[in-house]
Design a protein around this motif. Structure first.
Motif, PDB file in Angstrom:
ATOM      1  N   VAL A 421      60.728  68.256  12.041  1.00 46.40           N
ATOM      2  CA  VAL A 421      60.912  68.692  13.760  1.00 46.40           C
ATOM      3  C   VAL A 421      59.825  68.513  14.588  1.00 46.40           C
ATOM      4  O   VAL A 421      58.660  69.280  13.832  1.00 46.40           O
ATOM      5  CB  VAL A 421      61.621  70.096  13.744  1.00 46.40           C
ATOM      6  N   LEU A 422      59.529  67.736  15.513  1.00 45.52           N
ATOM      7  CA  LEU A 422      58.617  67.478  16.266  1.00 45.52           C
ATOM      8  C   LEU A 422      58.522  68.461  17.606  1.00 45.52           C
ATOM      9  O   LEU A 422      59.449  68.238  18.222  1.00 45.52           O
ATOM     10  CB  LEU A 422      58.199  66.022  16.839  1.00 45.52           C
ATOM     11  N   ILE A 423      57.527  69.265  17.637  1.00 47.65           N
ATOM     12  CA  ILE A 423      57.808  70.129  18.685  1.00 47.65           C
ATOM     13  C   ILE A 423      56.766  69.686  19.663  1.00 47.65           C
ATOM     14  O   ILE A 423      55.548  69.867  19.484  1.00 47.65           O
ATOM     15  CB  ILE A 423      57.334  71.804  18.570  1.00 47.65           C
ATOM     16  N   ALA A 428      56.141  66.447  27.797  1.00 46.74           N
ATOM     17  CA  ALA A 428      56.055  65.120  26.858  1.00 46.74           C
ATOM     18  C   ALA A 428      57.423  64.635  26.619  1.00 46.74           C
ATOM     19  O   ALA A 428      58.486  65.477  26.583  1.00 46.74           O
ATOM     20  CB  ALA A 428      55.248  65.654  25.610  1.00 46.74           C
ATOM     21  N   HIS A 429      57.494  63.628  25.919  1.00 48.55           N
ATOM     22  CA  HIS A 429      58.837  62.893  25.838  1.00 48.55           C
ATOM     23  C   HIS A 429      58.596  62.204  24.422  1.00 48.55           C
ATOM     24  O   HIS A 429      57.472  61.450  24.227  1.00 48.55           O
ATOM     25  CB  HIS A 429      59.522  62.259  26.803  1.00 48.55           C
ATOM     26  N   ASP A 430      59.739  62.020  23.738  1.00 46.82           N
ATOM     27  CA  ASP A 430      59.879  61.172  22.538  1.00 46.82           C
ATOM     28  C   ASP A 430      61.154  61.193  22.105  1.00 46.82           C
ATOM     29  O   ASP A 430      61.964  62.010  22.171  1.00 46.82           O
ATOM     30  CB  ASP A 430      58.819  61.685  21.432  1.00 46.82           C
ATOM     31  N   LYS A 431      61.809  59.921  21.691  1.00 48.51           N
ATOM     32  CA  LYS A 431      63.194  59.723  21.508  1.00 48.51           C
ATOM     33  C   LYS A 431      63.524  60.380  20.121  1.00 48.51           C
ATOM     34  O   LYS A 431      64.779  60.751  19.996  1.00 48.51           O
ATOM     35  CB  LYS A 431      63.521  58.510  21.755  1.00 48.51           C
ATOM     36  N   ALA A 460      49.352  68.447  13.419  1.00 50.30           N
ATOM     37  CA  ALA A 460      49.166  69.289  14.784  1.00 50.30           C
ATOM     38  C   ALA A 460      48.031  68.751  15.769  1.00 50.30           C
ATOM     39  O   ALA A 460      47.285  68.297  15.046  1.00 50.30           O
ATOM     40  CB  ALA A 460      49.027  70.713  14.518  1.00 50.30           C
ATOM     41  N   SER A 461      48.313  68.987  17.066  1.00 48.31           N
ATOM     42  CA  SER A 461      47.205  68.267  17.911  1.00 48.31           C
ATOM     43  C   SER A 461      47.287  69.321  18.869  1.00 48.31           C
ATOM     44  O   SER A 461      48.261  69.662  19.613  1.00 48.31           O
ATOM     45  CB  SER A 461      47.483  66.851  18.354  1.00 48.31           C
ATOM     46  N   ASP A 462      46.000  69.657  19.547  1.00 48.78           N
ATOM     47  CA  ASP A 462      45.856  70.374  20.744  1.00 48.78           C
ATOM     48  C   ASP A 462      45.597  69.604  22.036  1.00 48.78           C
ATOM     49  O   ASP A 462      45.519  69.873  23.144  1.00 48.78           O
ATOM     50  CB  ASP A 462      44.710  71.419  20.709  1.00 48.78           C
ATOM     51  N   ASP A 463      45.418  68.150  21.718  1.00 47.09           N
ATOM     52  CA  ASP A 463      45.279  67.304  22.746  1.00 47.09           C
ATOM     53  C   ASP A 463      46.326  67.030  23.723  1.00 47.09           C
ATOM     54  O   ASP A 463      47.689  66.993  23.254  1.00 47.09           O
ATOM     55  CB  ASP A 463      44.892  65.750  22.310  1.00 47.09           C
ATOM     56  N   GLU A 464      46.299  67.180  24.992  1.00 46.61           N
ATOM     57  CA  GLU A 464      47.317  66.953  26.084  1.00 46.61           C
ATOM     58  C   GLU A 464      47.797  65.382  25.898  1.00 46.61           C
ATOM     59  O   GLU A 464      46.808  64.609  26.161  1.00 46.61           O
ATOM     60  CB  GLU A 464      46.735  67.473  27.185  1.00 46.61           C
ATOM     61  N   PRO A 465      49.000  65.441  26.083  1.00 45.47           N
ATOM     62  CA  PRO A 465      49.451  63.716  25.762  1.00 45.47           C
ATOM     63  C   PRO A 465      49.279  63.235  27.370  1.00 45.47           C
ATOM     64  O   PRO A 465      49.150  64.106  28.543  1.00 45.47           O
ATOM     65  CB  PRO A 465      50.943  64.038  25.839  1.00 45.47           C
ATOM     66  N   ALA A 466      48.940  62.075  27.409  1.00 48.25           N
ATOM     67  CA  ALA A 466      48.674  61.305  28.771  1.00 48.25           C
ATOM     68  C   ALA A 466      50.210  61.421  29.397  1.00 48.25           C
ATOM     69  O   ALA A 466      51.210  61.622  28.926  1.00 48.25           O
ATOM     70  CB  ALA A 466      48.302  60.108  28.663  1.00 48.25           C
ATOM     71  N   ASP A 467      50.254  61.348  30.700  1.00 51.45           N
ATOM     72  CA  ASP A 467      51.445  61.464  31.667  1.00 51.45           C
ATOM     73  C   ASP A 467      52.219  60.372  30.958  1.00 51.45           C
ATOM     74  O   ASP A 467      52.197  59.070  30.901  1.00 51.45           O
ATOM     75  CB  ASP A 467      51.154  61.113  33.218  1.00 51.45           C
ATOM     76  N   GLY A 468      53.658  60.787  30.526  1.00 52.99           N
ATOM     77  CA  GLY A 468      54.632  59.966  29.881  1.00 52.99           C
ATOM     78  C   GLY A 468      54.186  59.522  28.635  1.00 52.99           C
ATOM     79  O   GLY A 468      55.062  58.532  27.985  1.00 52.99           O
ATOM     80  N   GLY A 469      53.356  60.157  27.976  1.00 52.43           N
ATOM     81  CA  GLY A 469      52.766  59.582  26.687  1.00 52.43           C
ATOM     82  C   GLY A 469      53.821  60.075  25.559  1.00 52.43           C
ATOM     83  O   GLY A 469      54.555  61.018  25.673  1.00 52.43           O
ATOM     84  N   VAL A 470      53.965  59.293  24.371  1.00 51.70           N
ATOM     85  CA  VAL A 470      54.747  59.504  23.367  1.00 51.70           C
ATOM     86  C   VAL A 470      53.965  60.076  22.167  1.00 51.70           C
ATOM     87  O   VAL A 470      52.982  59.513  21.754  1.00 51.70           O
ATOM     88  CB  VAL A 470      55.517  58.181  22.768  1.00 51.70           C
TER      89      VAL A 470
END
Length: 486
Positions: A421-423, A428-431, A460-470
Motif C-alpha cells: 500500500v502506497l500512502i 500527489a497522484h499515482d495510478k 518512506a520519503s519526506d520530500d514533497e512531490p513536484a506538482d503532478g509528480g508520481v
C-alpha cells in the motif's frame, strides 16, 4: 499422491501458524496443500489462550479480527508478580487490550479462511523424510492406511511444532533446555467464578493460571516446586487443587475435570529458519515458556512475515534472496521472546533472597519509569517489534504502521487486498497496479510511505512531490528486495 506443479507450496502442520500461512499463500493465488498427521479435528486441548494487539492487527488485515473479538473477552490490564499493574488501554493500536480466547477458536477461524481461499488438506499424513534439489522438494509421507507415498512442491514450510519432522529431516538441531518440569494442566468446572478474566499468581514454590474456555470449563495450569515428578506419574484432581491453593490461596471449588495432563516447558530455537527450499515457522522454529502468552502470537507473526515473501518468490516477482529476509527479521524476534518469557518465569519462581530482591527492584523500576514500561509492553504485545533497515534508509523503514485513517478507509482494511500500500499526501497522484494500492492520508501528513503487506514500512520519503509528480517513480531500485517491482 503427488503435487507436481512447480508453483505448489506444502505447509506441514495445521495449527494457527500453518493455517494463517496457507491462507495467505492461497489468497495470493499460490496452490497450497496442508499436510497434517492428525485426523481432521480441531482440538480443545491446546495451551494458548491469549491474542496480543499486534496479532489482532494482522487478523484485522485479513478480515478476521472482528469475528474473533466477538468470541473472546478483552483484558486491558495485566498484573505481573502481583505488584505491577500494566495498563494496555493507551496502546497505539485499534486493539488496546489482549484478548482471552482458546486457541481452537483461532484455529477454527483460520481454517475456514484457508478452505475458502482454496487450500487443500491432506489429513492423517505423516512426514517421514524429505529430499530437495535446485528445483523442488520431495516429501516422503505415510498415509492413514500406513502406505508410503511422495509429495512434491517448489517449497515446503515446516509448521509442525516442537517435534518437527521437517526440521529433523533437514538436519537442523534444536538447541536449548527444559525450564520447568512437571507442569500440570486440567480442564475443570469451578463452583466460584474468578474475579478476573485471567487469574494468575506465583509464590516461591507454586504457580497457577486460570482462563475460561467460555463453555463452562476453565483451563488450569499449575506448577509446584515440591512436586517434581516424571510426566508419566499419575495425576488427579486433588493435586490440581493443591497447587492452585498454594499459588492463589483457594481452588474455587473446582470439580468435573474432563482432561488432565503433565508437560514440561522448554526454551529452544533452531539456528536457521531456512535450508534451501525448506523453511520453518512457529514452534518448529522456536519454543519457550508460556509466560506472557507469546507462543501462538509469535508463530502467527512468523506466518504474516513469510507469506507475502514466499508468494512473491513462487510467482517470479522476486528472487530467492527475499526469503533470506524472513530469517533475518524473525530469528531475532524469536530470540527476544525466549529471553523475555524466560525472564518472566524465572522472576515469577523466585524464592531466594537475592532473586526476590531483583524482582522487587525490577517491579519498582518498571512502575516508576514510563519509557521502560512502554518498551516492555511493546515487546509483550508485538506493537514494539521493528525490523532492521538498510544503511541510509528513512528512519521509518522497518517499523510497524498503525491502523491510520486514509481517505480510502482504514489502512488495515486496505491491506486486505494482500498487496503493498502506497500512502501519499493529498495532491500527489499515482495510478497503482496489481502490485500496490495507492491511498492518501486523511490528514495533512506529508510523508509518503510504502507499506508492506504485513504492515511494516518498506520505503518512506519526506520530500514533497513536484506538482503532478508520481511518487512511485521515486522509489529506489533497492526496493526490488521487497518484491515491489516485477
Amino acid at each position: 499422491m503427488n503435487a507436481t506443479t512447480p508453483r505448489t507450496v506444502i505447509v506441514v502442520g495445521s495449527g494457527p501458524t500453518g493455517l494463517l500461512l496457507a491462507g495467505d499463500l492461497a489468497a495470493a493465488g499460490v496452490p497450497v496443500t496442508v499436510v497434517e498427521k492428525r485426523p481432521h479435528k480441531i482440538s480443545n486441548l491446546s495451551r494458548a489462550f491469549v491474542l496480543h494487539a499486534r496479532t489482532l492487527e494482522q487478523l484485522d488485515a485479513r478480515g478476521l479480527a472482528d469475528g474473533i473479538e466477538a468470541k473472546g473477552r478483552a483484558l486491558d490490564r495485566l498484573s505481573l508478580f502481583g505488584r505491577l499493574a500494566v495498563d494496555l488501554s493507551d496502546l497505539p493500536s485499534r486493539f488496546r487490550h489482549l484478548l482471552v480466547l482458546p486457541q481452537y477458536e483461532v484455529e477454527a477461524a483460520l481454517q475456514r479462511r484457508a478452505t475458502d481461499t482454496g487450500v487443500k488438506f491432506s489429513y492423517e499424513t505423516e512426514v517421514t523424510g524429505l529430499t530437495q534439489d535446485a528445483d523442488e522438494v520431495t516429501l516422503q509421507v505415510r498415509t492413514g492406511e500406513g502406505e508410503p507415498a511422495t509429495m512434491r512442491a517448489a517449497y515446503v514450510v515446516g509448521a509442525d511444532g516442537m517435534r518437527s519432522a521437517v526440521r529433523e529431516s533437514v538436519g537442523l538441531p534444536f538447541p536449548g533446555k527444559s525450564v520447568i518440569r512437571s507442569v500440570v494442566l486440567a480442564d475443570v468446572k469451578l463452583a466460584e467464578e474468578p474475579e478476573n478474566v485471567l487469574t494468575v499468581n506465583a509464590v516461591g514454590d507454586a504457580f497457577a493460571f486460570i482462563a475460561p474456555f467460555g463453555d463452562g470449563y476453565y483451563r488450569i495450569i499449575g506448577w509446584n516446586r515440591a512436586r517434581n515428578v516424571p510426566e508419566s506419574a499419575p495425576l488427579d484432581l486433588d493435586e490440581i487443587k493443591e497447587v492452585t491453593r498454594r499459588a492463589l490461596g483457594r481452588d474455587y471449588g473446582m470439580h468435573e475435570a474432563r482432561w488432565m495432563s503433565r508437560f514440561h516447558s522448554d526454551e529452544r530455537q533452531a539456528p536457521a529458519y531456512r535450508v534451501g527450499r525448506v523453511l520453518l515457522a512457529g514452534d518448529a522454529a522456536h519454543v519457550h515458556t508460556p509466560a506472557g502468552g507469546q507462543g501462538m502470537n509469535t508463530g502467527l507473526q512468523d506466518a504474516a512475515n513469510l507469506g507475502w515473501k514466499l508468494a512473491a518468490v513462487v510467482d517470479g516477482r522476486a528472487g530467492e534472496a527475499l526469503l533470506d529476509t524472513y530469517e533475518a527479521e524473525r530469528h531475532p524476534v524469536g530470540k527476544a521472546v525466549l529471553r523475555s518469557s524466560g525472564g518472566i518465569v524465572r522472576l515469577a519462581m523466585a524464592n531466594r533472597p537475592w532473586t526476590l530482591a531483583a524482582r522487587a527492584a525490577l517491579t519498582a523500576f518498571l512502575g516508576r519509569v514510563r519509557p521502560a514500561r512502554t518498551r516492555m509492553v511493546g515487546q509483550l504485545t508485538g506493537i514494539g517489534v521493528a525490523y532492521p533497515a538498510p544503511r541510509g534508509a528513512h528512519r521509518l523503514v522497518g517499523t510497524r504502521v498503525p491502523d491510520v485513517t486514509l481517505k480510502e478507509g482504514r489502512l488495515y482494511e486496505v491491506l486486505r487486498q494482500g498487496t503493498f500500500v502506497l500512502i501519499v499526501p493529498e495532491g500527489a497522484h499515482d495510478k497503482g497496479d496489481d502490485r500496490y494500492a495507492v491511498t492518501h492520508w486523511a490528514s495533512d501528513h506529508r510523508t509518503s510511505l510504502l507499506v508492506r503487506p504485513d504492515g511494516y514500512v518498506a520505503w518512506a520519503s519526506d520530500d514533497e512531490p513536484a506538482d503532478g509528480g508520481v511518487i512511485s517513480a521515486r522509489i529506489p531500485d533497492s526496493i526490488d528486495s521487497y518484491a515491489f517491482r516485477a
